[in-house]
Scaffold this motif. Structure first.
Motif, PDB file in Angstrom:
ATOM      1  N   LYS A   1       0.836  -1.208   0.000  1.00 16.86           N
ATOM      2  CA  LYS A   1       0.000   0.000   0.000  1.00 16.86           C
ATOM      3  C   LYS A   1       0.876   1.265   0.000  1.00 16.86           C
ATOM      4  CE  LYS A   1      -1.891  -1.253   3.904  1.00 16.86           C
ATOM      5  NZ  LYS A   1      -1.188  -2.512   4.219  1.00 16.86           N
ATOM      6  N   THR A   2       1.830   1.286   0.931  1.00 15.35           N
ATOM      7  CA  THR A   2       2.724   2.449   0.995  1.00 15.35           C
ATOM      8  C   THR A   2       3.497   2.606  -0.301  1.00 15.35           C
ATOM      9  OG1 THR A   2       2.922   2.199   3.382  1.00 15.35           O
ATOM     10  CG2 THR A   2       4.644   3.450   2.278  1.00 15.35           C
ATOM     11  N   THR A   3       3.959   1.484  -0.836  1.00 17.64           N
ATOM     12  CA  THR A   3       4.718   1.539  -2.083  1.00 17.64           C
ATOM     13  C   THR A   3       3.856   2.112  -3.211  1.00 17.64           C
ATOM     14  OG1 THR A   3       5.912  -0.388  -1.318  1.00 17.64           O
ATOM     15  CG2 THR A   3       6.188   0.205  -3.616  1.00 17.64           C
TER      16      THR A   3
ATOM     17  N   PRO B   1       2.726  10.998   4.973  1.00 15.49           N
ATOM     18  CA  PRO B   1       3.373   9.689   4.944  1.00 15.49           C
ATOM     19  C   PRO B   1       3.074   8.880   6.199  1.00 15.49           C
ATOM     20  CG  PRO B   1       4.958  11.357   5.538  1.00 15.49           C
ATOM     21  CD  PRO B   1       3.671  12.076   5.273  1.00 15.49           C
ATOM     22  N   GLU B   2       3.321   7.595   6.067  1.00 16.24           N
ATOM     23  CA  GLU B   2       3.331   6.702   7.206  1.00 16.24           C
ATOM     24  C   GLU B   2       4.334   7.285   8.218  1.00 16.24           C
ATOM     25  OE1 GLU B   2       3.325   1.873   6.704  1.00 16.24           O
ATOM     26  OE2 GLU B   2       4.872   3.034   5.749  1.00 16.24           O
ATOM     27  N   HIS B   3       4.109   7.107   9.496  1.00 18.48           N
ATOM     28  CA  HIS B   3       5.036   7.588  10.532  1.00 18.48           C
ATOM     29  C   HIS B   3       5.310   9.080  10.461  1.00 18.48           C
ATOM     30  CE1 HIS B   3       5.471   3.362  10.725  1.00 18.48           C
ATOM     31  NE2 HIS B   3       6.267   3.273   9.678  1.00 18.48           N
TER      32      HIS B   3
ATOM     33  N   ILE C   1      -2.976   9.854   1.862  1.00 18.97           N
ATOM     34  CA  ILE C   1      -2.845   9.787   3.327  1.00 18.97           C
ATOM     35  C   ILE C   1      -2.570   8.347   3.740  1.00 18.97           C
ATOM     36  CG2 ILE C   1      -3.914  10.386   5.519  1.00 18.97           C
ATOM     37  CD1 ILE C   1      -5.703  12.313   4.116  1.00 18.97           C
ATOM     38  N   ASP C   2      -1.435   8.135   4.430  1.00 17.60           N
ATOM     39  CA  ASP C   2      -1.011   6.781   4.779  1.00 17.60           C
ATOM     40  C   ASP C   2      -1.216   6.514   6.273  1.00 17.60           C
ATOM     41  OD1 ASP C   2       0.060   4.276   4.646  1.00 17.60           O
ATOM     42  OD2 ASP C   2       1.927   4.880   3.633  1.00 17.60           O
ATOM     43  N   GLU C   3      -2.182   5.685   6.580  1.00 16.65           N
ATOM     44  CA  GLU C   3      -2.474   5.259   7.953  1.00 16.65           C
ATOM     45  C   GLU C   3      -2.555   6.405   8.960  1.00 16.65           C
ATOM     46  OE1 GLU C   3      -1.151   1.632   9.274  1.00 16.65           O
ATOM     47  OE2 GLU C   3      -0.402   0.928   7.343  1.00 16.65           O
ATOM     48  N   PRO C   4      -3.533   7.265   8.802  1.00 19.00           N
ATOM     49  CA  PRO C   4      -3.632   8.416   9.712  1.00 19.00           C
ATOM     50  C   PRO C   4      -3.998   8.016  11.139  1.00 19.00           C
ATOM     51  CG  PRO C   4      -5.552   8.321   8.283  1.00 19.00           C
ATOM     52  CD  PRO C   4      -4.591   7.287   7.777  1.00 19.00           C
TER      53      PRO C   4
HETATM   54 MG   LIG Z   1       2.595   0.996   4.785  1.00 14.02          MG
END
Ligand SMILES: [Mg+2]
Ligand SMILES: Nc1ncnc2c1ncn2[C@@H]1O[C@H](COP(=O)(O)OP(=O)(O)OP(=O)(O)O)[C@@H](O)[C@H]1O
Lengths: 534, 232
Positions: free
Chosen positions: B42-44, B84-86, B157-160
């Motif tokens: 997903k992030t990729t 981003p994530e993190h 939006i990555d894993e808010p």
């Molecule tokens: Mg990810």
């Protein structure tokens, strides 16, 4: 203080908060101890020096520290922000001194060289054109890289060939009687060096056209190296005006260079000195940007290679300087504002400077206004200026963010690479600036780069590689150590039960600074103000 | 027409073939939830859209332009915001600077101030603090706020909700729901409850492939699919 209050209201980011506070105390205890010990040592050393020498010793230490700082600051910026150890940094410092000397002492030569340089710059004003054509070259797929490098080599060759046909006064064997050392003396005496005859090796028009063609091929070759064309701006009116303007300026400059040289020579050397500072800094910055784009950028993932490449660039610069200027060591006269002497000099007190004395007696110490005054003031101004640049400007903000997370900065729509190129240019520009500034007090010699870079690296390690103010602290410390050793070399240290006082020789300075560095690093591995390994 | 269209995208990281055929359609004005297990890609996928890990083949079309060949900063400047994530808050920058750096034109922050501090009133009070003195939740809000500073047409939006306390998750859902009124969103979310409340459509990714897509309302009742692709 208001800030700390607010921080307390915020929930702590992790369970290890107490631990982090304990760590912080521990770390700062070590730092406080080291600073305390250094302070005691400093006071002890001062106790051994007669009171009327205190001020002089401290000012001389500041002066030495200031030059070290100018070398170290650019090196630290490039390393701290980009993780690149630029081993050519010392040579950029040295080159700055030589270029500054030339603009200052042989303004005519500077004008001579400027003529072809403006011509070389002209095709680069048409960048959108080269980028569009470059995209075609890049479309050749398998042959694209060879074609690009072919164009670069061809361009470089043509440029070299035609530049040698321009009437440049670069010292050659026949000119030996007028070595740089000789010119320095003449400038000091205020006599104008007679202009040599200017004869083009080829008809002027041919030399100009071939040079333009070479620069165009170079620009096209460099443009075709780009992987992604991106959005190419259209070739606007201003591009054409820029290119035409540069060519016209070049020819015009060639025609008026005689009178222009006379006019500049008539000005006070102080003005010429400032022109020299600006020209050398710009040249250093440009060279830095070029080194970054062409040599460092492809090697970011391979730090050892960047090390080798920058080392190599350093040697190339040394050899080029030896070839062009001759390897003799020479001096640079101090600018007129700092060269006053005569009735009533050396004057008592700082006010003496305004009555035209270049040497003053302040608090019992004899000081030279340029070496121990001007250089120190400029060093402090650079420290403040660069700190403000990093803290207060958008570019500084981008740099700080880009160091930590270039990918995220890019994802915000910012061209991080261009920012890094600017950092490299800034660092190299500072080195060249430092070279010009230092030249009147330390003279010119081709090894000065390596020598000062080494000292600068020691100062950096002491101050903390990651901290910009730490660089200043490290440089000051080395300066103090150096001056204290020199002073004790004159008076001697009385060691109990030893009849003869021990007189340390100035050659002990490098060893002593390295020992100081080792001791400090053993207690504080990240240096005095460093923040630990990233 | 879709604002963003990924068609059979393949991405390598080093020599690892990470995405092996991802197709995602993000219609204008929608919230598309990208679902899938840990390590699914997903992030990729988000990074590939931004060109941070460029696609080796396939098409990525944003607003009619194929952006595969473009450089990341040019892609972002077309109007894509990234959370981003993190979080990726800049440690050496204050909260204000963390927002200011996202400006594409001078004064963006002032123009969008009302919207940003309307969604995240806490940030206003923290504005002078260093970015990393904030708590995890506050950093997450700052990361979303940062993507709102320029007027973006699409937000990635990555894993808010990752690592947030329930109250904060609720606040985050609220905020994303409100900003999705005006902006198209591609949302990666592991927390299915969050994803189902925000998403209009979904795309499931498994082992680097997009395997299923449809309306979120259908997925909510489809226990079998949820169990098969998202269950632990
Ligand atoms: Mg990810
Ligand atoms: N730099 C890398 N080098 C090698 N493999 C990587 C790299 N980055 C990611 N991967 C691999 O690519 C796959 C997809 O990673 P990605 O981060 O896109 O997953 P994700 O769906 O976002 O997972 P998560 O839910 O854990 O965030 C994983 O198997 C991961 O191990």
């Amino acid at each position: 203080m208001a800030d700390t209050k607010q921080i307390d209201q915020i929930e702590s980011p992790g369970p290890s908060r107490n631990r982090r506070i304990a760590d912080a105390i521990k770390r700062n205890r070590a730092r406080a101890t080291v600073l305390g010990v250094l302070a005691v040592l400093f006071l002890a050393a001062m106790a051994g020096i007669e009171a009327d020498q205190w001020f002089g010793t401290i000012m001389k230490a500041l002066a030495a520290g200031s030059v070290i700082f100018l070398v170290a600051s650019g090196f630290q910026l490039i390393f701290g922000l980009m993780d690149v150890l630029n081993l050519a940094h010392g040579e950029l410092f040295m080159l700055g001194a030589y270029v500054g000397w030339t603009v200052y002492t042989r303004f005519d030569t500077f004008l001579d060289v400027l003529v072809p340089m403006l011509l070389v710059a002209a095709p680069f004003a048409l960048l959108p054109l080269w980028r569009r054509l470059g995209a075609r070259v890049a479309a050749l797929a398998r042959w694209a890289r060879s074609a690009a490098w072919g164009l670069i080599v061809l361009g470089g060759g043509l440029m070299l060939l035609s530049i040698t046909k321009f009437p440049l006064v670069i010292w050659n064997a026949e000119d030996f009687a007028k070595t740089p050392a000789n010119y320095s003396v003449q400038i000091d005496l205020g006599t104008l060096v007679p202009l040599p005859e200017d004869v083009f090796g080829w008809p002027m028009a041919v030399a100009i056209v071939v040079l333009l063609a070479g620069a165009s091929a170079l620009a096209l070759g460099l443009s075709s190296l780009r992987k992604h064309a991106g959005a190419v701006p259209p070739l606007g009116r201003w591009n054409l005006i820029g290119a035409a303007g540069l060519i016209v300026a070049s020819v015009a400059l060639h025609l008026v260079r005689g009178p222009l040289n006379d006019w500049v020579f008539g000005m006070s050397t102080t003005w010429r000195f400032f022109i020299a500072l600006i020209v050398a800094s710009l040249l250093g910055a440009g060279l830095g940007a070029l080194i970054e784009v062409v040599l460092i950028r492809p090697l970011y993932d391979r730090p050892i290679y960047t090390l080798m490449v920058t080392l190599g660039v350093g040697f190339v610069i040394i050899e080029t300087v030896k070839e062009l200027w001759g390897s003799s060591n020479f001096t640079m006269a101090r600018p007129a504002a700092f060269n006053g002497s005569g009735e009533g000099c050396p004057a008592e007190g700082i006010g003496g400077f305004f009555s035209g004395c270049s040497t003053l007696v302040v608090f019992g110490s004899r000081l030279r206004v340029y070496n121990e005054g001007f250089v120190v003031v400029i060093g402090i101004l650079v420290l403040i200026g660069v700190s403000l640049l990093l803290k207060r400007t958008r570019i500084g903000m981008t740099i700080r963010a880009g160091v930590q997370d270039p990918e995220m900065v890019e994802a915000l729509g910012i061209n991080v690479r261009r920012v890094f190129t600017m950092v490299f240019a800034l660092g190299a520009g500072l080195a060249a600036f430092g070279g010009v500034l230092a030249a009147p007090s330390i003279g010119l010699y081709t090894e000065m780069g390596a020598l000062f870079l080494l000292t600068a690296i020691v100062a950096l390690a002491i101050g903390g590689l990651t901290s910009f103010p730490g660089v200043a602290a490290g440089a000051l410390l080395i300066g103090l150590l150096q001056q204290i050793i020199i002073r004790f070399g004159q008076t001697g240290i009385h060691i109990p039960f030893v009849a003869e006082p021990f007189k340390p020789s100035p050659t002990l300075v490098p060893a002593a600074s390295i020992i100081l560095m080792i001791v400090i690093l053993l207690v504080l591995p990240a240096g005095l103000f460093g923040r630990g390994e990233r | 027409m879709s604002l963003l269209d990924l068609h059979d995208v393949h991405t390598f990281i080093g020599k690892f073939h990470i995405l092996e055929g991802v197709s995602v359609e993000v219609p204008q004005g929608s919230v598309v939830a990208l679902l899938g297990r840990n390590g699914a890609g997903k992030t990729t996928t988000l990074k590939t859209i931004l060109g941070l890990t460029p696609a080796s083949s396939g098409r990525v079309v944003f607003d009619g332009d194929d952006i595969v060949e473009m450089r990341s900063f040019d892609i972002a400047a077309m109007g894509i915001g990234y959370v981003p994530e993190h979080r990726a808050i800049f440690a050496d920058l204050s909260v204000e600077e963390n927002l200011r750096i996202a400006e594409r034109r001078k004064g963006d922050l002032e123009r969008r101030e009302e919207l940003i501090f309307g969604l995240f009133p806490d940030l206003k009070r923290l504005i002078g603090l260093p970015g990393t003195s904030l708590s995890g939740g506050q950093q997450q809000m700052l990361a979303v706020a940062r993507a709102l500073v320029p007027e973006n047409r699409l937000l990635l939006i990555d894993e808010p909700s990752e690592g947030l306390a329930p109250v904060l998750i609720e606040q985050m859902i609220e905020a994303i729901a409100r900003l999705s009124d005006t902006t198209t969103v591609l949302l990666v979310e592991q927390n299915f409850l969050v994803a189902s409340r925000l998403g209009t459509t979904y795309v499931i990714i498994e082992e680097g492939r997009s395997v299923k897509t449809g309306d979120m309302t259908d997925l909510v009742d489809d226990d079998e699919t949820i169990q098969r692709y998202l269950g632990v």
